[in-house]
Design an enzyme around this catalytic site. Structure first.
Site, mmCIF file in Angstrom:
data_model
loop_
_atom_site.group_PDB
_atom_site.id
_atom_site.type_symbol
_atom_site.label_atom_id
_atom_site.label_comp_id
_atom_site.label_asym_id
_atom_site.label_seq_id
_atom_site.Cartn_x
_atom_site.Cartn_y
_atom_site.Cartn_z
ATOM 1 C CE LYS A 113 -4.434 -1.556 1.739
ATOM 2 N NZ LYS A 113 -5.450 -1.423 2.769
ATOM 3 C CE LYS A 197 -9.509 -9.921 -2.233
ATOM 4 N NZ LYS A 197 -8.962 -9.601 -0.927
ATOM 5 C CE LYS A 200 -15.377 1.664 -3.632
ATOM 6 N NZ LYS A 200 -16.370 2.440 -3.003
#
Ligand code: TRP
Length: 336
Positions: A113, A197, A200
């Site tokens: 991240k 994966k 959204k």
């Protein structure tokens, strides 16, 4: 011995999709009949990345609405948002002082991240796992249903619990938590790329099935989902390296609560167009009623806020008691 208690956290997002449902919520619903369960929308974790405050609030409500619409019982379980129970943050601070910087630096999620510019990541992102450990341990939860990607954070939770128990000479105070990674928690992949994966944040809406999609859209998305030219295999080994095919078959298995091998028994040798229409039927049957219920629930914000408030009160009762003990163990003075 600690009483078996389940805790899990879900980041607040709007527009939840099939991956969120099959990967987590469906399993939460199954667990509610067997154990004492606490499910938390982790809004404090969400702000480790920049959030739009208005969206964050509405995403929290939408996540709760999705839980309820999927069948989570608000009386049986404790369902609430993390920011409502301040003991999470208080224990997280103590864990900031128990955990070591080296432990944080090893976390793969942080590395992913933070990306290349580690110096510019928020401090919150670095200590994210300490807050997660606090979420779990403030309730002395013993079992945590999570996906594979959170296993390392759970290992860290165990390390923190052990170090705390040792440092403060209180063996067995915090339980050593166990992950619950059941095969029912399917890892749902993108309909466009079976190696990614379902998410959204992927650009194409055709990569995912949103819980609020209608029947026609679901049919269309499944019809267009990427596959290969071979028929469905009869053996599991025939799915090797066929990521898109394996994904669709695993979605079908997961939604119908059957083993993948059973799906192959039924469809082996057939082509994908036959299978896809059956898959569509199953997805529509499961998802559309949930989507309709989410839309309905979102019209009544005060109902949803009431659920959160009640959940927070129940959570707070347990958390406050444990926090008192923890402060005492650590030698902190707390007057009120
Ligand atoms: N980190 C988890 C995720 O991104 C969310 C989470 C926060 C969590 N606190 C938790 C999961 C405690 C399980 C238990 O999915």
């Amino acid at each position: 011995m600690h009483k078996k208690r389940i805790f899990s956290g879900v980041q607040p997002t709007g527009n939840l999709h099939l991956g969120n449902y099959l990967g987590a919520i469906q399993n939460f619903v199954n667990l509610q009949n067997k154990f004492e369960c606490i499910y938390c929308v982790v809004d404090l974790h969400a702000i480790t990345n920049r959030q739009n405050p208005k969206e964050l609030k509405s995403n929290t409500l939408e996540t709760i609405a999705s839980f309820i619409a999927s069948g989570l019982n608000v009386e049986k379980n404790i369902i609430f948002n993390q920011a409502s129970v301040s003991a999470h943050s208080e224990l997280a601070w103590i864990f900031n002082c128990v955990a070591r910087i080296g432990w944080m630096n090893r976390m793969t999620q942080f590395k992913e991240k933070a990306g290349k510019n580690k110096e510019n990541a928020s401090v919150g992102l670095l200590v994210y796992p300490n807050l997660m450990a606090a979420d779990i341990l403030i309730y002395k939860a013993t079992h945590v249903p999570v996906g594979e990607d959170q296993k390392q954070h759970l290992e860290l939770t165990r390390d923190i619990a052990k170090k705390f128990n040792n440092d403060f000479n209180c063996q067995d105070f915090f339980p050593i938590v166990e992950p619950l990674i059941s095969n029912e928690m399917a890892r749902v992949m993108s309909l466009r790329d079976g190696k990614k994966k379902m998410s959204k944040s992927e650009d194409s809406d055709f990569s995912r099935i949103n819980l609020k999609d209608g029947k026609d859209l679901i049919d269309q998305k499944i019809r267009k989902a990427k596959t290969d030219n071979d028929p469905i295999p009869e053996q599991l080994s025939g799915l090797k390296n066929r990521y898109e095919a394996a994904n669709l078959i695993s979605i079908y298995a997961s939604i119908n609560n059957i083993e993948v091998s059973k799906v192959l028994d039924e469809f082996g040798g057939k082509n994908f167009s036959t299978f896809k229409s059956k898959l569509s039927e199953s997805v529509v049957e499961k998802i559309c009623p949930i989507g309709n219920e989410i839309t309905k629930l979102l019209k009544d914000k005060s109902y949803l806020n009431g659920i959160l408030e009640k959940g927070a009160k129940k959570a707070e009762l347990i958390a406050k008691n444990n926090l008192k003990e923890i402060y005492n163990i650590v030698g902190l003075t707390k007057y009120i």
